[in-house]
Scaffold this active site. Structure first.
Site, PDB file in Angstrom:
ATOM      1  CD  GLU A   1      -2.943   1.235   0.403  1.00  0.00           C
ATOM      2  OE1 GLU A   1      -2.428   1.633  -0.668  1.00  0.00           O
ATOM      3  OE2 GLU A   1      -4.021   1.665   0.800  1.00  0.00           O
ATOM      4  CG  ASP A   2      -0.995   4.830  -1.457  1.00  0.00           C
ATOM      5  OD1 ASP A   2      -1.676   4.167  -0.636  1.00  0.00           O
ATOM      6  OD2 ASP A   2      -1.512   5.690  -2.193  1.00  0.00           O
TER       7      ASP A   2
ATOM      8  CG  ASP B   1      -5.236   9.175   6.271  1.00  0.00           C
ATOM      9  OD1 ASP B   1      -4.741   9.695   7.264  1.00  0.00           O
ATOM     10  OD2 ASP B   1      -6.072   9.761   5.550  1.00  0.00           O
TER      11      ASP B   1
ATOM     12  CG  PHE C   1      -3.498  15.595   1.355  1.00  0.00           C
ATOM     13  CD1 PHE C   1      -4.458  14.677   1.774  1.00  0.00           C
ATOM     14  CD2 PHE C   1      -3.177  15.645   0.001  1.00  0.00           C
ATOM     15  CE1 PHE C   1      -5.089  13.834   0.864  1.00  0.00           C
ATOM     16  CE2 PHE C   1      -3.792  14.796  -0.916  1.00  0.00           C
ATOM     17  CZ  PHE C   1      -4.758  13.898  -0.483  1.00  0.00           C
TER      18      PHE C   1
ATOM     19  NE  ARG D   1      -3.006   8.216  -9.216  1.00  0.00           N
ATOM     20  CZ  ARG D   1      -3.647   7.872  -8.103  1.00  0.00           C
ATOM     21  NH1 ARG D   1      -2.976   7.493  -7.049  1.00  0.00           N
ATOM     22  NH2 ARG D   1      -4.961   7.911  -8.062  1.00  0.00           N
TER      23      ARG D   1
HETATM   24  P1  IMP Z   1      -7.348   5.205   4.775  1.00  0.00           P
HETATM   25  O1  IMP Z   1      -8.440   4.274   4.382  1.00  0.00           O
HETATM   26  O2  IMP Z   1      -7.885   6.435   5.487  1.00  0.00           O
HETATM   27  O3  IMP Z   1      -6.231   4.555   5.558  1.00  0.00           O
HETATM   28  O4  IMP Z   1      -6.782   5.838   3.467  1.00  0.00           O
HETATM   29  C1  IMP Z   1      -5.958   5.214   2.649  1.00  0.00           C
HETATM   30  C2  IMP Z   1      -6.023   5.826   1.257  1.00  0.00           C
HETATM   31  O5  IMP Z   1      -6.313   7.235   1.295  1.00  0.00           O
HETATM   32  C3  IMP Z   1      -4.696   5.688   0.605  1.00  0.00           C
HETATM   33  O6  IMP Z   1      -4.583   4.495  -0.104  1.00  0.00           O
HETATM   34  C4  IMP Z   1      -4.636   6.914  -0.277  1.00  0.00           C
HETATM   35  O7  IMP Z   1      -5.209   6.625  -1.540  1.00  0.00           O
HETATM   36  C5  IMP Z   1      -5.495   7.944   0.405  1.00  0.00           C
HETATM   37  N1  IMP Z   1      -4.700   8.935   1.157  1.00  0.00           N
HETATM   38  C6  IMP Z   1      -4.602   9.046   2.500  1.00  0.00           C
HETATM   39  N2  IMP Z   1      -3.788  10.055   2.853  1.00  0.00           N
HETATM   40  C7  IMP Z   1      -3.327  10.584   1.695  1.00  0.00           C
HETATM   41  C8  IMP Z   1      -2.427  11.661   1.389  1.00  0.00           C
HETATM   42  O8  IMP Z   1      -1.852  12.352   2.264  1.00  0.00           O
HETATM   43  N3  IMP Z   1      -2.217  11.902   0.067  1.00  0.00           N
HETATM   44  C9  IMP Z   1      -2.802  11.179  -0.925  1.00  0.00           C
HETATM   45  N4  IMP Z   1      -3.643  10.171  -0.696  1.00  0.00           N
HETATM   46  C10 IMP Z   1      -3.916   9.868   0.609  1.00  0.00           C
HETATM   47 MG    MG Z   2      -5.937   8.222  -3.506  1.00  0.00          MG
END
Ligand code: IMP
Ligand code: MG
Length: 185
Positions: free
Chosen positions: A102-103, A106, A155, A168
């Site tokens: 995963e990238d 969050d 962010f 990206r």
């Molecule tokens: P989560 O479900 O809140 O953990 O979010 C995960 C997804 O939100 C990641 O796979 C990203 O696509 C997106 N995301 C969360 N934070 C960022 C950020 O700072 N920049 C860009 N995408 C983000």
């Molecule tokens: Mg995204």
């Protein structure tokens, strides 16, 4: 598309730092999975750049597959907690050693949902490798086995991570200046 210099507050992680850390992760994964084949599952689209660099640093047999989820649409910058699987894997993961790539983690909802979904298919093992961990924002606890960098609650964009699908391709991880956020399309 706006020039990113107009809203970049700082480069959080440089191209060189990414390269060094990803090589370390590849080494660690190669050691941990020694004697096995690691099946790397990448979540589209943010994890793609990380996957392709990471897999080149892995010395053991490996295979890849992709899946996609949607958590929030263009313009929104907060996860809703509603995560949908929009693209399923092509290959069966039963009895395989699955490493989710995963990238960023969050709120944690994406990984939590995907882990639950994959676990129903009975992989032999299931681990998580994330490039970035924004742990201050966690709303649901998720196990992270490999983490590239812990980052503050900002962010970020670049190296796979988007702002409304753009940026990206940038080779570094940049943070957005909250006062100069790009308008959503
Ligand atoms: P989560 O479900 O809140 O953990 O979010 C995960 C997804 O939100 C990641 O796979 C990203 O696509 C997106 N995301 C969360 N934070 C960022 C950020 O700072 N920049 C860009 N995408 C983000
Ligand atoms: Mg995204």
């Amino acid at each position: 598309m706006q020039d990113y210099h107009e809203f970049l507050s700082e480069i959080l992680i440089t191209e060189e730092q990414l390269e060094v850390r990803i090589a370390e992760l590849g080494e660690q994964i190669s050691r941990d999975y020694e004697g096995h084949t690691v099946h790397m599952v990448c979540i589209l689209r943010g994890g793609v750049l990380f996957l392709t660099d990471l897999m080149r640093k892995i010395r053991i047999p490996n295979t890849i597959d992709f899946m996609a989820v949607s958590s929030y649409g263009v313009g929104a910058r907060q996860s809703t907690g509603q995560v949908r699987i929009t693209l399923d894997l092509l290959q069966d993961i039963r009895d395989r050693d699955v490493l989710l790539v995963e990238d960023i983690v969050d709120s944690g909802y994406t990984i939590a949902t995907v882990l639950e979904f994959l676990a129903t298919r009975h992989p032999r093992s299931l681990k998580v490798c994330t490039l970035l961990d924004k742990s201050e924002r966690r709303e649901i606890e998720v196990p992270i086995d490999y983490c590239g960098f812990k980052i503050p609650d900002k962010f970020v964009f670049g190296y796979g991570l988007d702002i409304d699908e753009f940026y990206r391709n940038l080779p570094f991880i940049g943070a957005v200046d909250p006062g100069r956020y790009p308008p959503s399309h």
